[in-house]
Design an enzyme around this catalytic site. Structure first.
Site, PDB file in Angstrom:
ATOM      1  CE  LYS A 172     -42.564 -48.614   3.226  1.00  0.00           C
ATOM      2  NZ  LYS A 172     -44.244 -48.208   3.411  1.00  0.00           N
ATOM      3  CE  LYS A 192     -53.679 -61.179 -13.819  1.00  0.00           C
ATOM      4  NZ  LYS A 192     -54.042 -63.267 -13.025  1.00  0.00           N
ATOM      5  CG  HIS A 197     -51.136 -55.480  -3.574  1.00  0.00           C
ATOM      6  ND1 HIS A 197     -50.255 -56.451  -4.207  1.00  0.00           N
ATOM      7  CD2 HIS A 197     -51.200 -54.764  -4.596  1.00  0.00           C
ATOM      8  CE1 HIS A 197     -50.745 -56.624  -5.109  1.00  0.00           C
ATOM      9  NE2 HIS A 197     -51.147 -56.001  -5.427  1.00  0.00           N
ATOM     10  CD1 TRP A 214     -43.565 -44.828   1.154  1.00  0.00           C
ATOM     11  CD2 TRP A 214     -43.246 -46.570  -0.267  1.00  0.00           C
ATOM     12  NE1 TRP A 214     -42.030 -45.687   1.240  1.00  0.00           N
ATOM     13  CE2 TRP A 214     -42.362 -46.844   0.407  1.00  0.00           C
ATOM     14  CE3 TRP A 214     -43.940 -48.107  -1.880  1.00  0.00           C
ATOM     15  CZ2 TRP A 214     -41.444 -47.782   0.240  1.00  0.00           C
ATOM     16  CZ3 TRP A 214     -42.883 -48.887  -1.310  1.00  0.00           C
ATOM     17  CH2 TRP A 214     -42.172 -48.959  -0.926  1.00  0.00           C
ATOM     18  CE1 TYR A 271     -51.888 -58.554 -12.814  1.00  0.00           C
ATOM     19  CE2 TYR A 271     -53.519 -56.640 -12.485  1.00  0.00           C
ATOM     20  CZ  TYR A 271     -52.696 -58.362 -12.459  1.00  0.00           C
ATOM     21  OH  TYR A 271     -53.368 -58.997 -11.571  1.00  0.00           O
TER      22      TYR A 271
HETATM   23  P1  GDP Z   1     -52.963 -50.288  -6.062  1.00  0.00           P
HETATM   24  O1  GDP Z   1     -54.285 -50.101  -5.708  1.00  0.00           O
HETATM   25  O2  GDP Z   1     -52.965 -51.314  -7.165  1.00  0.00           O
HETATM   26  O3  GDP Z   1     -52.701 -48.941  -6.231  1.00  0.00           O
HETATM   27  O4  GDP Z   1     -51.782 -50.634  -5.043  1.00  0.00           O
HETATM   28  P2  GDP Z   1     -50.713 -51.325  -4.313  1.00  0.00           P
HETATM   29  O5  GDP Z   1     -51.858 -51.941  -3.323  1.00  0.00           O
HETATM   30  O6  GDP Z   1     -50.032 -50.985  -3.989  1.00  0.00           O
HETATM   31  O7  GDP Z   1     -51.726 -49.045  -3.382  1.00  0.00           O
HETATM   32  C1  GDP Z   1     -50.857 -48.223  -4.098  1.00  0.00           C
HETATM   33  C2  GDP Z   1     -51.318 -46.738  -2.810  1.00  0.00           C
HETATM   34  O8  GDP Z   1     -50.981 -47.533  -1.464  1.00  0.00           O
HETATM   35  C3  GDP Z   1     -50.961 -46.026  -4.057  1.00  0.00           C
HETATM   36  O9  GDP Z   1     -51.429 -45.073  -2.918  1.00  0.00           O
HETATM   37  C4  GDP Z   1     -49.307 -45.582  -2.831  1.00  0.00           C
HETATM   38  O10 GDP Z   1     -48.936 -44.235  -2.805  1.00  0.00           O
HETATM   39  C5  GDP Z   1     -49.497 -46.115  -1.154  1.00  0.00           C
HETATM   40  N1  GDP Z   1     -49.273 -46.330  -0.188  1.00  0.00           N
HETATM   41  C6  GDP Z   1     -48.669 -45.939   0.538  1.00  0.00           C
HETATM   42  N2  GDP Z   1     -47.927 -46.856   1.478  1.00  0.00           N
HETATM   43  C7  GDP Z   1     -47.324 -47.834   0.925  1.00  0.00           C
HETATM   44  C8  GDP Z   1     -46.424 -48.932   0.740  1.00  0.00           C
HETATM   45  O11 GDP Z   1     -45.979 -49.137   1.870  1.00  0.00           O
HETATM   46  N3  GDP Z   1     -46.171 -49.177  -0.197  1.00  0.00           N
HETATM   47  C9  GDP Z   1     -47.554 -49.653  -1.359  1.00  0.00           C
HETATM   48  N4  GDP Z   1     -47.529 -50.128  -1.794  1.00  0.00           N
HETATM   49  N5  GDP Z   1     -48.401 -48.906  -1.558  1.00  0.00           N
HETATM   50  C10 GDP Z   1     -48.295 -48.028  -0.238  1.00  0.00           C
END
Ligand code: GDP
Length: 241
Positions: free
Chosen positions: A123, A76, A115, A128, A72
């Site tokens: 949930k 981009k 995200h 996570w 990605y």
């Molecule tokens: P990023 O900001 O590009 O990394 O993308 P995300 O929006 O997927 O955010 C990821 C961060 O949120 C990481 O630190 C994950 O461990 C945390 N996280 C916690 N719970 C979740 C969840 O339910 N979904 C996602 N996508 N990330 C989670």
């Protein structure tokens, strides 16, 4: 083609190829049809992994991106190369915005692909990773207002970061707590540390935005979270999930 950390980790090749095709198709079609302005959307996750903070617009190409989303990120970054080349070769004013982590009504609330905030709103009880990583979140309605301003008034080819200030960066735990509060969730919240944390932080500077728009007011984080949670509850049947 976009997705959260976990979709990126599974599909680096798809993110690279699809976004490269989208970039070239959209920008060349715009040029062929004499479109005067194009605003493409990048993301702060495309910046180099090892970098000095705060990150600013000049640093896009200053080193390799985080391993989790290299497909990605490289695709981009190429939009910035396209934009520069359309300008130097044809004088086109095609540009790009770089938002931080976006959330709001009508988001993709899919748990596996989405995200962090829409995933947590869906949930709630299971977060996570460790909850320690830091993010700057931007409410989709604020971003929409800034997008229109960029379309109408921002004349640079160089990209602009659209973000709340560094002082408004929050941890994933704080974001999860805000969701718990907005949904009035009373159960136990579990942290699944077998799941990846992704990039620890990507603190971005909004100094360039502030230079142009010192007056712009962002919706307070808790208000924006509440509005998004209320939208999800009211539209559960039709929400993307
Ligand atoms: P990023 O900001 O590009 O990394 O993308 P995300 O929006 O997927 O955010 C990821 C961060 O949120 C990481 O630190 C994950 O461990 C945390 N996280 C916690 N719970 C979740 C969840 O339910 N979904 C996602 N996508 N990330 C989670």
């Amino acid at each position: 083609m976009v997705g959260g950390l976990f979709k990126n980790m599974r599909q680096n090749l798809d993110f690279w190829r699809n976004n490269m095709y989208i970039n070239d198709n959209v920008l060349q079609a715009a040029h062929d049809f004499d479109v005067l302005k194009v605003v493409s959307c990048l993301s702060t996750c495309i910046f180099p992994d090892k970098i000095t903070y705060p990150i600013d617009e000049t640093m896009i190409h200053s080193g390799p991106p985080h391993d989790s989303n290299f497909g990605y990120s490289y695709a981009k970054r190429m939009i910035d190369v396209h934009n520069r080349a359309y300008f130097t070769q044809y004088g086109r004013r095609y540009t790009a915005v770089i938002p931080t982590n976006v959330f709001g009504p009508h988001d993709n609330f899919n748990i596996e692909d989405g995200h962090v905030l829409p995933g947590l709103i869906h949930k709630t009880y299971i977060v996570w990773g460790s909850g320690r990583p830091l993010r700057q979140f931007i409410y989709s309605l604020d971003l929409a207002r800034l997008f229109l301003w960029v379309l109408r008034e921002y004349n640079e080819v160089d990209p602009i970061i659209l973000s709340v200030g560094e002082e408004d960066e929050v941890s994933i735990k704080e974001a999860a707590d805000a969701v718990v509060k907005a949904l009035n969730f009373r159960g136990e919240v579990v942290y699944d540390t077998n799941k990846s944390d992704g990039q620890f932080k990507k603190t971005a500077s909004n100094a360039k935005l502030r230079k142009y728009r010192p007056d712009f007011t962002f919706t307070p984080f808790h208000k924006a979270i509440k509005e998004t949670c209320d939208w999800f509850v009211a539209n559960y049947d039709v929400a993307r999930k």
